[in-house]
Structures are given as structure tokens and as C-alpha cells.
Design a protein around this motif. Structure first.
Motif, PDB file in Angstrom:
ATOM      1  N   GLN A  36      12.239 -78.475  13.330  1.00 33.00           N
ATOM      2  CA  GLN A  36      12.396 -78.766  11.935  1.00 33.00           C
ATOM      3  C   GLN A  36      11.666 -77.564  11.472  1.00 33.00           C
ATOM      4  OE1 GLN A  36      14.626 -80.303  10.212  1.00 33.00           O
ATOM      5  NE2 GLN A  36      15.218 -81.064  12.331  1.00 33.00           N
ATOM      6  N   PHE A  37      11.681 -76.278  12.043  1.00 34.86           N
ATOM      7  CA  PHE A  37      11.008 -75.122  11.360  1.00 34.86           C
ATOM      8  C   PHE A  37      11.505 -75.011   9.904  1.00 34.86           C
ATOM      9  CE2 PHE A  37       9.400 -74.455  15.509  1.00 34.86           C
ATOM     10  CZ  PHE A  37       8.110 -74.147  15.192  1.00 34.86           C
ATOM     11  N   ASP A  38      10.595 -74.710   8.818  1.00 31.56           N
ATOM     12  CA  ASP A  38      11.310 -74.423   7.691  1.00 31.56           C
ATOM     13  C   ASP A  38      10.769 -72.815   7.574  1.00 31.56           C
ATOM     14  OD1 ASP A  38       8.836 -74.354   6.198  1.00 31.56           O
ATOM     15  OD2 ASP A  38       8.957 -76.424   6.344  1.00 31.56           O
ATOM     16  N   PRO A  39      11.371 -72.309   6.504  1.00 32.04           N
ATOM     17  CA  PRO A  39      11.081 -70.833   6.143  1.00 32.04           C
ATOM     18  C   PRO A  39       9.632 -70.584   6.144  1.00 32.04           C
ATOM     19  CG  PRO A  39      13.206 -71.560   4.955  1.00 32.04           C
ATOM     20  CD  PRO A  39      12.705 -72.843   5.482  1.00 32.04           C
ATOM     21  N   THR A  40       8.807 -71.549   5.389  1.00 33.93           N
ATOM     22  CA  THR A  40       7.556 -71.424   5.379  1.00 33.93           C
ATOM     23  C   THR A  40       6.498 -70.720   6.679  1.00 33.93           C
ATOM     24  OG1 THR A  40       6.972 -73.559   5.528  1.00 33.93           O
ATOM     25  CG2 THR A  40       7.416 -72.635   3.364  1.00 33.93           C
ATOM     26  N   PHE A  41       7.292 -71.247   7.671  1.00 31.27           N
ATOM     27  CA  PHE A  41       6.778 -70.863   8.925  1.00 31.27           C
ATOM     28  C   PHE A  41       6.349 -69.349   9.097  1.00 31.27           C
ATOM     29  CE2 PHE A  41       6.976 -70.653  13.535  1.00 31.27           C
ATOM     30  CZ  PHE A  41       5.966 -71.324  14.244  1.00 31.27           C
ATOM     31  N   PHE A  42       7.112 -68.684   8.516  1.00 28.58           N
ATOM     32  CA  PHE A  42       7.127 -67.259   8.649  1.00 28.58           C
ATOM     33  C   PHE A  42       5.881 -66.852   7.651  1.00 28.58           C
ATOM     34  CE2 PHE A  42      11.467 -66.145   9.561  1.00 28.58           C
ATOM     35  CZ  PHE A  42      11.467 -66.034  10.855  1.00 28.58           C
ATOM     36  N   ASN A  43       5.131 -67.544   7.039  1.00 28.94           N
ATOM     37  CA  ASN A  43       3.897 -67.292   6.361  1.00 28.94           C
ATOM     38  C   ASN A  43       2.714 -67.520   7.276  1.00 28.94           C
ATOM     39  OD1 ASN A  43       5.338 -67.040   4.042  1.00 28.94           O
ATOM     40  ND2 ASN A  43       5.263 -69.268   3.335  1.00 28.94           N
ATOM     41  N   THR A  44       2.915 -67.625   8.432  1.00 27.25           N
ATOM     42  CA  THR A  44       1.890 -67.912   9.474  1.00 27.25           C
ATOM     43  C   THR A  44       1.947 -66.907  10.421  1.00 27.25           C
ATOM     44  OG1 THR A  44       2.962 -69.213  11.041  1.00 27.25           O
ATOM     45  CG2 THR A  44       1.891 -70.456   9.083  1.00 27.25           C
ATOM     46  N   LYS A  45       0.805 -66.503  11.121  1.00 30.93           N
ATOM     47  CA  LYS A  45       0.755 -65.479  12.208  1.00 30.93           C
ATOM     48  C   LYS A  45       1.516 -65.883  13.344  1.00 30.93           C
ATOM     49  CE  LYS A  45      -2.442 -62.673  14.673  1.00 30.93           C
ATOM     50  NZ  LYS A  45      -3.807 -62.408  15.026  1.00 30.93           N
ATOM     51  N   ALA A  46       1.267 -67.178  13.419  1.00 33.02           N
ATOM     52  CA  ALA A  46       2.049 -67.874  14.773  1.00 33.02           C
ATOM     53  C   ALA A  46       3.461 -67.788  14.645  1.00 33.02           C
ATOM     54  CB  ALA A  46       1.627 -69.126  15.061  1.00 33.02           C
ATOM     55  N   GLY A  47       3.756 -68.107  13.549  1.00 31.82           N
ATOM     56  CA  GLY A  47       5.193 -68.150  12.779  1.00 31.82           C
ATOM     57  C   GLY A  47       6.045 -66.584  13.273  1.00 31.82           C
ATOM     58  N   ILE A  48       5.278 -65.756  12.633  1.00 35.97           N
ATOM     59  CA  ILE A  48       5.687 -64.441  12.618  1.00 35.97           C
ATOM     60  C   ILE A  48       5.882 -63.768  14.295  1.00 35.97           C
ATOM     61  CG2 ILE A  48       5.141 -61.820  12.308  1.00 35.97           C
ATOM     62  CD1 ILE A  48       6.271 -63.188   9.862  1.00 35.97           C
ATOM     63  N   GLU A  49       4.602 -64.042  15.080  1.00 33.61           N
ATOM     64  CA  GLU A  49       4.836 -63.681  16.421  1.00 33.61           C
ATOM     65  C   GLU A  49       5.908 -64.365  17.083  1.00 33.61           C
ATOM     66  OE1 GLU A  49       0.691 -64.871  17.605  1.00 33.61           O
ATOM     67  OE2 GLU A  49      -0.106 -62.895  16.929  1.00 33.61           O
ATOM     68  N   GLY A  50       6.130 -65.777  16.576  1.00 31.92           N
ATOM     69  CA  GLY A  50       7.386 -66.480  17.429  1.00 31.92           C
ATOM     70  C   GLY A  50       8.599 -65.837  16.987  1.00 31.92           C
ATOM     71  N   GLY A  51       8.544 -65.246  15.819  1.00 32.67           N
ATOM     72  CA  GLY A  51       9.927 -64.627  15.196  1.00 32.67           C
ATOM     73  C   GLY A  51      10.282 -63.359  16.124  1.00 32.67           C
ATOM     74  N   LEU A  52       8.949 -62.579  16.361  1.00 27.03           N
ATOM     75  CA  LEU A  52       8.870 -61.497  17.237  1.00 27.03           C
ATOM     76  C   LEU A  52       9.497 -61.489  18.520  1.00 27.03           C
ATOM     77  CD1 LEU A  52       5.908 -59.420  16.039  1.00 27.03           C
ATOM     78  CD2 LEU A  52       7.967 -58.992  15.396  1.00 27.03           C
ATOM     79  N   THR A  53       9.285 -62.781  19.167  1.00 21.86           N
ATOM     80  CA  THR A  53       9.586 -63.052  20.709  1.00 21.86           C
ATOM     81  C   THR A  53      11.055 -63.338  20.242  1.00 21.86           C
ATOM     82  OG1 THR A  53       7.449 -63.985  20.776  1.00 21.86           O
ATOM     83  CG2 THR A  53       9.391 -64.487  22.531  1.00 21.86           C
ATOM     84  N   SER A  54      11.660 -63.990  19.345  1.00 21.04           N
ATOM     85  CA  SER A  54      12.956 -64.620  19.387  1.00 21.04           C
ATOM     86  C   SER A  54      13.839 -63.132  19.217  1.00 21.04           C
ATOM     87  CB  SER A  54      13.225 -65.104  18.125  1.00 21.04           C
ATOM     88  OG  SER A  54      13.473 -64.559  16.741  1.00 21.04           O
ATOM     89  N   LEU A  55      13.274 -62.012  18.730  1.00 22.25           N
ATOM     90  CA  LEU A  55      13.982 -60.901  18.675  1.00 22.25           C
ATOM     91  C   LEU A  55      14.425 -60.191  19.766  1.00 22.25           C
ATOM     92  CD1 LEU A  55      12.299 -58.937  15.629  1.00 22.25           C
ATOM     93  CD2 LEU A  55      14.103 -60.473  15.580  1.00 22.25           C
ATOM     94  N   TYR A  56      13.658 -60.343  20.718  1.00 20.45           N
ATOM     95  CA  TYR A  56      13.939 -60.042  22.273  1.00 20.45           C
ATOM     96  C   TYR A  56      14.731 -60.955  22.751  1.00 20.45           C
ATOM     97  CZ  TYR A  56      10.026 -56.560  21.599  1.00 20.45           C
ATOM     98  OH  TYR A  56       9.362 -55.409  21.153  1.00 20.45           O
ATOM     99  N   ALA A  57      14.396 -61.959  22.663  1.00 19.75           N
ATOM    100  CA  ALA A  57      15.229 -63.170  23.289  1.00 19.75           C
ATOM    101  C   ALA A  57      16.819 -63.240  22.944  1.00 19.75           C
ATOM    102  CB  ALA A  57      14.884 -64.683  23.095  1.00 19.75           C
TER     103      ALA A  57
END
Length: 647
Positions: A36-57
């Protein structure tokens, strides 16, 4: 800088995308799964880093997928459908046994994977700076957004830049309408993103396998090159949505492609050509300095394959199972053993030369005979032939526990463990082969004095053909046996971008700019390398061969686009480049409109000619029907959204 491999621990997308038929997910897989991640997760450093990992995945959801490989290889001048092919492969061939439609896998091969990733990249770009993310990390998101849009525009023509929240904006809600941008508008966005990536990315990867300036330069140079061809439009190929083309601008983009590629060649950073072509592709040297980007896998059952495991593969993403498709069923060979028992001399094994056979894609025979890219004159001096195909099949029954000392091969001669039982031989040897009485079941022949059965490459059929060795499986946990997980996906990375491509991008642009001398010099860098061989993978033995002089002497004085396409085939055969190459240069119908191959039976050996229907409108794929069905638009608007050739 100490490097370590990036772990793909997230799903391929983090948020819902505005195009309703695209894959969406609320769950994110990491070492401590959350939901249940919501879009506000991208407001955190952890969220951004997780998003970057998903770009490679997300790369693993098409690179290494056998049906994506089919969509960009079958129907070209490299591959056609093989004996066990289903409709996915026959549809792609366009030879009268199937049809290209908006409902088949060709249409949706990347549509549903790339748009969610584009939206994730946009979320990172919009929120990263506020979350304290360095510009060099944000540049990775710019790269992947440009990368994905480049694949989309080549495949479908103009595609939407607005996913529901505005052009190139992060969207957080489902939107049931969509408007396609024109090709020039999409390329403008691609250039802006990739130029930003070149500017802000580091020279060296922050982790093994992450993107750098030169990775971005490769795709920027390819985008410039492809757009230049689109502007020039030499064969009057239609586009959609309809728009004007400024053909007079084509040369400026050819020049940009040339300049960008040359900048990378002259400033290689951590990348370099491997000493031999074999070194580029042998599994024991994966992730080498020539491979700049890959869809990664490893033998870790939990993370290495997206949690799918490597036992009996399910034939779906994120597995790397593409090698199955180009592998014929060599396990149907049988032999009389010393004891009188009938055994399989060559069994399924988790090694690069063999692996799981599916017999879905067969190489076109024209490539291996006179006038083809692998004609006998090429075979004699070009090491890429040996390091591209499994041409000789070594026995392995002893690895299954059998103690038979030998089997009987051709001419009644004995063949021992790990010796060659079957070989593909050059067309010039065909007259020396006796095909009668040697092996009636498989259609093999015999040559005087040889213990191995043989077939000449001018008899390649839909049932038996050389395997693409480059993409084969490899495991380190076989313990001297055949490998308990031979039927699964490969734990090898799928090579996406190679430093060697800079030379062919620059050479192609040079041809278009009238720089023949430069084009020849660039091509000859790779040809000189191809003349050197230190290991024969087919004979499984170290060698010392230097055919550099012969390779350079065989390079024509005038380099043409057709010659560039020949070299691209020899360099990247069967890796998923071919449809894009033929569409870019508008040579698809010319080079792939007819082909020859023998039939679907083991004893079929006479080549038949097949014709393909490749209308100009097919140079872009259909928009997937699921996308159209899910949009709240009138029937007329949906028809207008679809590419004209598929309405």
C-alpha cells in the motif's frame, strides 16, 4: 570507488499509471516487504532510492523475455518461426501463417511495461530534489524516461507524453482518455531527457551496472540517428499521428549522432572493447567492460529472478528464458552404446551451448550460404561465427551417471565422453556428405573418416539449426552434472548495451554524411577484433588465431548501409536489435521480404522459398487492443487512436 552489484528487490513499477491497461501495482518487494505505497512515498529519500532501483528492475520484464525477443527477431532477415512455434511466432513472421493484429503479443510486447516505468521516472524527477537526492541520481531517472520513450516511438510511432497529469508529469490517478503526441514531439522529449542525463550522470557507475554518461550517450546517439532516418524518409514510410517531416534537417541529426558516438569512443571512461568477441559473450566473463547496461540476474533464488526461482521455468517475466526459443531439440539424438543399449548421447545440460530446447525460432538459411552474412568466406576468418553459434555438439551422457565408455557415431566409429557427435559444416562441404543411410530419423549425413554425424548449413530447417550460443544458460552449481535447473530461466544477465555499438552507430552516420573513410575505419575496429581468436568455444579448446589482416582486406572500399547492416548482424545476431535496425534504415521489406529454409521434419533438407507481406504501414506496430478497450472514448476516437494499418 568501491563498487557492488545493484540488487533488484523492487517490483517493476511503484505507482499506478494513467493509462488504464498498463500494469499497476501497490506492493513493493524488498527485503522486508511492505504494501500500500501511496504517491507521498516519493517525497522521501528512501522512496526515491526505491524508485531508482525499480527503474533497473523493469529491464527484466522485456530483455530476456522470449516473446519480446520474438517480436524483434522473428520476421526479420535473421529469424523465422520454427517447428514448435505457436501463433506468437507465426504471427510475427508475416509469411501467410499468421497475422499481425492489435490483440497478439507483438502489439503489447513493451507497451504495458514501459509506461508505468515512465511514470515512476517522472515521480522521481518531480520529487527528488526536494527529497534531497543528488542531481547525478536524478539523472538516472531522466535516462530511463528517455530510454523508454525511445523504445516506444520506434515501435508505435507517436505515443502520449501526458499520462493524465500533464506532459511528462507524474500521474497518481487513473485516467481513461489519452492523446498521442507526434513523432517529433516525442523525440524532442527524448533528446531533452537524454541530454540532461549526459550532462548530470557520472563518468563511472555508482554501482556495478548503473548508468553513466556514456550509457546515455549511446542512446542519445541512437535516437539522433533514428530520428535523422525518420526525417529523411527515403522510402516514403508513413508515420502516425500524421505530421510533416523536415527532411532538410536530417543531416544535422546524422551529424549529432556521429559526434555523440565519437565523443564516447574518444572518452571511454570505464568501458573498453574486450580482446576477442568470445570474451564479450562467454558466460564466465559476464558484466565485462564492454557491456555498459544489462538486465541483471543471478543464482540467488529469492532475488536473482524476481522471486520466480530457476527450476522449471514458467516462461514469463522477469525470467531470462529467451534462449529457449532459439534452441532446437538436440535431445532427440539417439545412439547405440558400447553395451548395445540405446541412449541419448547429448542430454539437456545447463551450459551455454545447450540448455532447454523449445524450437520456436529458427535462423534463416540464407544467412549461412553464399551471399549471406555468414557465407563460407566469412566463416573461414571471422571468429564471430564460432562465438555466436553452437555448431558442434559434444556428448554428455556420462554427466547423467552412465558408465558407457563410448557410443557408435558416423561410419560406425566410436565417440567417447565429451567428444563431438554432431556438427554443422560449411556449404562447401555438402558435396562430400552422404545423407543416405547415416541416420534416417534425424536426416544426418556422414563424411569419410569422421566419427561425427554432419549436416551442411545449406540444409538448415525449421526442426534443426545452429543454436544461438551467446544467450545460452550457465550455472555454477551443476557439481559436474547436467544441472538440476536446466529447464528454468537463465541466471545470467541479459546484455542491453555494448560499447562496441558506438562504432557502428558512428559508421552508419558517417555513411549518411558521405564520410566513407571514417566509416571504414570505424567498421574495421570491430572487424580487426573479430579476426582474433584465443578460444574456440565449439571445439572447447584454446587456440591462437590472428586473421586481422584477412578481415581488413575483406572490408569493401565503399561502405554502404547494407554493409553496416551486415556487420550489425554479425556483431549482435539474435540479441534483439534486428527489427529496430531494419525499420530505422527502412530496409525491412527489402532484406526480409523473402527467405529460404527447409521444412519442419528432421529429414527435410531442401530449402523452400517463403514470401512475407510487409506493407509500409507495418513499420510501426499496432496499439494493443486492451489499451483501446479500456479507454472511455467514442468508437471513432478509438479508431483514430489506432495505427492505420491495423484498423
Amino acid at each position: 570507488m568501491k563498487t557492488k552489484s545493484i540488487k533488484y528487490i523492487l517490483a517493476a513499477c511503484l505507482v499506478c499509471c494513467g493509462l488504464i491497461t498498463l500494469t499497476s501495482c501497490n506492493d513493493v518487494l524488498d527485503e522486508q516487504p511492505r504494501s500500500q505505497f501511496d504517491p507521498t512515498f516519493f517525497n522521501t529519500k528512501a522512496g526515491i532510492e526505491g524508485g531508482l532501483t525499480s527503474l533497473y528492475a523493469h529491464l527484466r520484464y522485456f530483455y530476456g523475455n522470449g516473446y519480446y525477443l520474438n517480436s524483434v527477431e522473428t520476421g526479420t532477415d535473421e529469424y523465422t518461426w520454427a517447428q514448435s512455434a505457436d501463433g506468437n511466432f507465426k504471427d510475427a513472421d508475416l509469411s501467410g501463417v499468421g497475422q499481425m493484429t492489435p490483440t497478439n503479443s507483438i502489439a503489447g510486447s513493451i507497451w504495458g511495461t514501459l509506461f508505468p516505468n515512465i511514470n515512476t521516472a517522472s515521480g522521481i524527477i518531480e520529487n527528488g530534489a526536494e527529497a534531497g537526492i543528488d542531481a547525478s541520481l536524478l539523472a538516472e531517472a531522466y535516462f530511463f524516461r528517455g530510454f523508454d520513450y525511445f523504445l516506444l516511438v520506434q515501435t508505435y510511432g507517436g505515443v502520449p507524453l501526458d499520462l493524465g497529469a500533464g506532459e511528462l508529469k507524474f500521474n497518481t490517478s487513473t485516467v481513461r482518455t489519452s492523446v498521442r503526441n507526434t513523432v517529433p514531439e516525442v523525440y524532442a522529449a527524448i533528446f531533452k531527457d537524454l541530454e540532461k542525463a549526459v550532462s548530470d550522470l557520472p563518468e563511472n557507475p555508482r554501482l556495478t551496472g548503473t548508468v553513466t554518461k556514456n550509457v546515455a550517450r549511446l542512446y542519445l546517439s541512437k535516437a539522433y540517428l533514428t530520428y535523422a532516418w525518420w526525417l529523411e524518409n527515403p522510402n516514403n514510410i508513413p508515420t502516425y499521428p500524421e505530421c510533416s517531416r523536415e527532411s532538410g534537417q536530417a543531416n544535422s541529426y546524422f551529424q549529432k549522432a556521429y559526434d555523440t558516438a565519437m565523443q564516447a569512443i574518444n572518452n571511454p571512461g570505464p568501458y573498453a572493447l574486450q580482446p576477442t568477441f568470445y570474451d564479450v559473450n562467454v558466460a564466465t566473463n559476464d558484466r565485462n567492460s564492454e557491456v555498459m547496461l544489462y538486465a541483471d540476474h543471478d543464482e540467488d533464488e529469492k532475488y536473482g529472478n524476481g522471486g520466480a526461482g530457476y527450476g522449471w521455468g514458467n516462461g514469463g517475466s522477469p525470467e531470462n528464458f529467451a534462449y529457449w526459443m532459439e534452441t532446437w531439440n538436440y535431445t532427440e539424438m539417439t545412439a547405440k552404446a558400447a553395451s548395445g543399449a540405446t541412449i541419448n548421447p547429448i542430454q539437456r545440460e545447463a551450459v551455454q551451448a545447450l540448455g532447454r530446447p523449445w524450437t520456436r525460432m529458427a535462423p534463416i538459411a540464407d544467412n549461412f550460404i553464399e551471399g549471406g552474412v555468414w557465407e563460407d568466406a566469412v566463416k573461414a576468418i571471422d571468429s564471430r561465427y564460432d562465438a555466436t553459434f553452437t555448431l558442434r555438439y559434444h556428448t554428455n551422457w556420462q554427466k547423467a551417471g552412465s558408465t558407457e565408455p563410448y557410443v557408435f557415431g558416423a561410419n560406425g566409429m566410436q565417440v567417447g565422453p565429451n567428444e563431438i557427435y554432431f556438427s554443422w559444416v560449411p556449404e562447401s562441404e555438402d558435396s562430400k556428405i552422404n545423407y543416405t543411410g547415416a541416420d534416417g530419423k534425424l536426416g544426418f549425413g556422414e563424411m569419410e573418416g569422421r566419427p561425427d554425424f554432419v549436416v551442411a548449413v545449406n540444409h538448415i530447417s525449421r526442426k534443426k539449426y545452429p543454436i544461438n550460443w551467446k544467450i545460452g544458460i550457465y550455472r555454477t552449481d551443476n557439481a559436474g552434472g547436467l544441472g538440476s535447473k536446466v529447464n528454468g530461466g537463465s541466471p545470467r544477465p541479459w546484455n542491453v548495451a555494448k560499447f562496441s555499438e558506438f562504432y557502428l552507430v558512428a559508421a552508419e552516420a558517417a555513411v549518411k554524411l558521405g564520410k566513407n573513410s571514417e566509416a571504414k575505419d570505424l567498421v574495421n575496429v570491430l572487424r580487426a577484433r573479430a579476426g582474433k581468436q584465443t578460444y574456440s568455444q565449439n571445439d572447447d579448446v584454446a587456440v591462437s588465431v590472428d586473421n586481422t589482416e584477412a578481415m581488413l582486406a575483406a572490408t569493401p572500399d565503399v561502405i554502404t548501409i547494407d554493409y553496416i547492416l551486415d556487420e550489425r548482424s554479425r556483431e549482435f545476431w539474435g540479441e534483439g536489435y534486428r527489427w529496430y535496425d531494419l525499420v530505422r534504415t527502412q530496409k525491412w521489406a527489402e532484406r526480409a521480404g523473402t527467405y529460404r529454409i527447409a521444412g519442419s521434419g528432421y529429414t527435410d533438407k531442401d530449402l523452400e522459398t517463403f514470401k512475407r507481406d510487409i506493407p509500409a504501414g507495418y513499420y510501426i506496430r499496432p496499439i494493443p487492443q486492451g489499451q483501446l478497450d479500456g479507454m472511455k472514448m467514442s468508437d471513432e476516437e478509438k479508431v483514430a487512436y489506432q495505427n492505420p494499418a491495423y484498423r
